[in-house]
Design a protein around this motif. Structure first.
Motif, PDB file in Angstrom:
ATOM      1  N   THR A  64      72.077 120.685  11.945  1.00 13.96           N
ATOM      2  CA  THR A  64      72.976 119.713  11.326  1.00 13.96           C
ATOM      3  C   THR A  64      74.124 120.444  10.650  1.00 13.96           C
ATOM      4  O   THR A  64      73.995 121.592  10.241  1.00 13.96           O
ATOM      5  CB  THR A  64      72.255 118.851  10.271  1.00 13.96           C
ATOM      6  OG1 THR A  64      71.730 119.702   9.258  1.00 13.96           O
ATOM      7  CG2 THR A  64      71.142 118.040  10.898  1.00 13.96           C
ATOM      8  N   HIS A 115      75.624 119.307   4.716  1.00 13.61           N
ATOM      9  CA  HIS A 115      75.329 117.980   4.193  1.00 13.61           C
ATOM     10  C   HIS A 115      74.601 118.095   2.861  1.00 13.61           C
ATOM     11  O   HIS A 115      74.154 119.162   2.474  1.00 13.61           O
ATOM     12  CB  HIS A 115      74.484 117.182   5.181  1.00 13.61           C
ATOM     13  CG  HIS A 115      73.129 117.781   5.419  1.00 13.61           C
ATOM     14  ND1 HIS A 115      72.940 118.837   6.287  1.00 13.61           N
ATOM     15  CD2 HIS A 115      71.921 117.499   4.898  1.00 13.61           C
ATOM     16  CE1 HIS A 115      71.661 119.163   6.293  1.00 13.61           C
ATOM     17  NE2 HIS A 115      71.019 118.367   5.448  1.00 13.61           N
ATOM     18  N   TYR A 153      74.693 112.579   2.884  1.00 14.07           N
ATOM     19  CA  TYR A 153      76.149 112.701   2.785  1.00 14.07           C
ATOM     20  C   TYR A 153      76.600 113.901   3.599  1.00 14.07           C
ATOM     21  O   TYR A 153      76.185 115.024   3.338  1.00 14.07           O
ATOM     22  CB  TYR A 153      76.556 112.865   1.316  1.00 14.07           C
ATOM     23  CG  TYR A 153      78.030 113.099   1.122  1.00 14.07           C
ATOM     24  CD1 TYR A 153      78.952 112.088   1.355  1.00 14.07           C
ATOM     25  CD2 TYR A 153      78.504 114.341   0.704  1.00 14.07           C
ATOM     26  CE1 TYR A 153      80.307 112.306   1.174  1.00 14.07           C
ATOM     27  CE2 TYR A 153      79.859 114.563   0.520  1.00 14.07           C
ATOM     28  CZ  TYR A 153      80.758 113.539   0.764  1.00 14.07           C
ATOM     29  OH  TYR A 153      82.090 113.750   0.598  1.00 14.07           O
ATOM     30  N   LEU A 154      77.419 113.635   4.611  1.00 10.48           N
ATOM     31  CA  LEU A 154      78.002 114.707   5.423  1.00 10.48           C
ATOM     32  C   LEU A 154      79.307 115.120   4.767  1.00 10.48           C
ATOM     33  O   LEU A 154      80.224 114.323   4.643  1.00 10.48           O
ATOM     34  CB  LEU A 154      78.229 114.234   6.857  1.00 10.48           C
ATOM     35  CG  LEU A 154      76.946 113.893   7.601  1.00 10.48           C
ATOM     36  CD1 LEU A 154      77.250 113.118   8.863  1.00 10.48           C
ATOM     37  CD2 LEU A 154      76.174 115.157   7.914  1.00 10.48           C
ATOM     38  N   PRO A 188      84.218 116.818   7.880  1.00  8.03           N
ATOM     39  CA  PRO A 188      84.407 116.434   9.282  1.00  8.03           C
ATOM     40  C   PRO A 188      84.625 117.686  10.127  1.00  8.03           C
ATOM     41  O   PRO A 188      85.278 118.627   9.693  1.00  8.03           O
ATOM     42  CB  PRO A 188      85.656 115.557   9.259  1.00  8.03           C
ATOM     43  CG  PRO A 188      86.235 115.656   7.900  1.00  8.03           C
ATOM     44  CD  PRO A 188      85.301 116.401   7.019  1.00  8.03           C
ATOM     45  N   LEU A 203      73.730 116.534  14.334  1.00 10.13           N
ATOM     46  CA  LEU A 203      74.328 115.538  13.449  1.00 10.13           C
ATOM     47  C   LEU A 203      75.596 116.129  12.853  1.00 10.13           C
ATOM     48  O   LEU A 203      75.571 117.229  12.318  1.00 10.13           O
ATOM     49  CB  LEU A 203      73.346 115.188  12.325  1.00 10.13           C
ATOM     50  CG  LEU A 203      73.860 114.325  11.182  1.00 10.13           C
ATOM     51  CD1 LEU A 203      74.228 112.934  11.675  1.00 10.13           C
ATOM     52  CD2 LEU A 203      72.816 114.250  10.080  1.00 10.13           C
ATOM     53  N   MET A 221      79.913 114.867  11.424  1.00 15.89           N
ATOM     54  CA  MET A 221      80.854 113.803  11.105  1.00 15.89           C
ATOM     55  C   MET A 221      82.222 114.102  11.717  1.00 15.89           C
ATOM     56  O   MET A 221      82.642 115.250  11.760  1.00 15.89           O
ATOM     57  CB  MET A 221      81.004 113.690   9.590  1.00 15.89           C
ATOM     58  CG  MET A 221      81.869 112.525   9.157  1.00 15.89           C
ATOM     59  SD  MET A 221      81.946 112.438   7.356  1.00 15.89           S
ATOM     60  CE  MET A 221      83.509 113.231   7.076  1.00 15.89           C
ATOM     61  N   LYS A 228      86.230 107.051  14.440  1.00 17.64           N
ATOM     62  CA  LYS A 228      85.381 106.068  13.768  1.00 17.64           C
ATOM     63  C   LYS A 228      85.223 104.852  14.672  1.00 17.64           C
ATOM     64  O   LYS A 228      86.185 104.276  15.123  1.00 17.64           O
ATOM     65  CB  LYS A 228      85.986 105.682  12.428  1.00 17.64           C
ATOM     66  CG  LYS A 228      86.014 106.860  11.507  1.00 17.64           C
ATOM     67  CD  LYS A 228      86.650 106.526  10.194  1.00 17.64           C
ATOM     68  CE  LYS A 228      86.563 107.754   9.321  1.00 17.64           C
ATOM     69  NZ  LYS A 228      87.725 108.039   8.590  1.00 17.64           N
ATOM     70  N   SER A 268      80.000 109.276  12.191  1.00 17.19           N
ATOM     71  CA  SER A 268      78.899 110.228  12.273  1.00 17.19           C
ATOM     72  C   SER A 268      78.343 110.211  13.687  1.00 17.19           C
ATOM     73  O   SER A 268      78.134 109.149  14.262  1.00 17.19           O
ATOM     74  CB  SER A 268      77.780 109.860  11.295  1.00 17.19           C
ATOM     75  OG  SER A 268      78.276 109.891   9.981  1.00 17.19           O
ATOM     76  N   TYR A 269      78.113 111.402  14.222  1.00  9.61           N
ATOM     77  CA  TYR A 269      77.622 111.513  15.588  1.00  9.61           C
ATOM     78  C   TYR A 269      76.297 112.247  15.608  1.00  9.61           C
ATOM     79  O   TYR A 269      76.090 113.199  14.865  1.00  9.61           O
ATOM     80  CB  TYR A 269      78.644 112.253  16.460  1.00  9.61           C
ATOM     81  CG  TYR A 269      79.841 111.387  16.744  1.00  9.61           C
ATOM     82  CD1 TYR A 269      79.975 110.739  17.955  1.00  9.61           C
ATOM     83  CD2 TYR A 269      80.812 111.188  15.782  1.00  9.61           C
ATOM     84  CE1 TYR A 269      81.058 109.929  18.207  1.00  9.61           C
ATOM     85  CE2 TYR A 269      81.894 110.373  16.026  1.00  9.61           C
ATOM     86  CZ  TYR A 269      82.014 109.746  17.234  1.00  9.61           C
ATOM     87  OH  TYR A 269      83.080 108.933  17.474  1.00  9.61           O
TER      88      TYR A 269
END
Length: 141
Positions: free
Chosen positions: A13, A16, A36-37, A40, A97, A99, A104, A110-111
């Protein structure tokens, strides 16, 4: 919520933070986890010239490409773009995971990989809506 007895797996990930707080429900307090990411990563992870977009308000849905994230921002200028194809950089790690700032769709940018999606669903985590996107390159988002 996570089902009791769910096996823990490890995923890659992006940076985060996790916050925990009890949530009041009609059945009493239940544990609540907020993820919370922080940053970006779209400018680094996507191979911009090979991503394909279209303006959702264009009746012909003509596709276009851009050389970089800045060109995407400039082209946007109040328009609503969708991605027809996303391509990840070959030399970047594929986070399970992360962002994105520019793509959007309702998931707040978030992907997750299909591997992460399966882990989330099998753990019984709720409150998440997934939308599938096509992706080429290094990894299957």
């Amino acid at each position: 919520m996570v089902k009791a007895g769910t096996a823990v797996t490890h995923h890659l990930t992006d940076a985060h933070q996790c916050f925990t707080e009890p949530l009041e429900t009609p059945e009493g307090k239940v544990p609540y986890l907020f993820l919370y990411l922080n940053f970006p990563r779209d400018e680094a992870v996507f191979d911009w010239p090979n991503c394909v977009f279209f303006d959702v308000n264009d009746p012909d849905k003509k596709t276009f490409t851009v050389p970089n994230a800045e060109a995407f921002r400039v082209a946007g200028n109040g328009k609503v773009f969708k991605h027809q194809r996303m391509v990840l950089q070959a030399n970047q790690p594929v986070f399970d995971l992360f962002m994105c700032r520019h793509f959007k769709t309702g998931a707040r940018g978030s992907y997750v990989t299909s591997r992460m999606k399966e882990a989330i669903e099998s753990a019984g985590i709720t409150g998440i809506r997934f939308e599938e996107i096509a992706c080429l390159g290094k990894g299957d988002l």
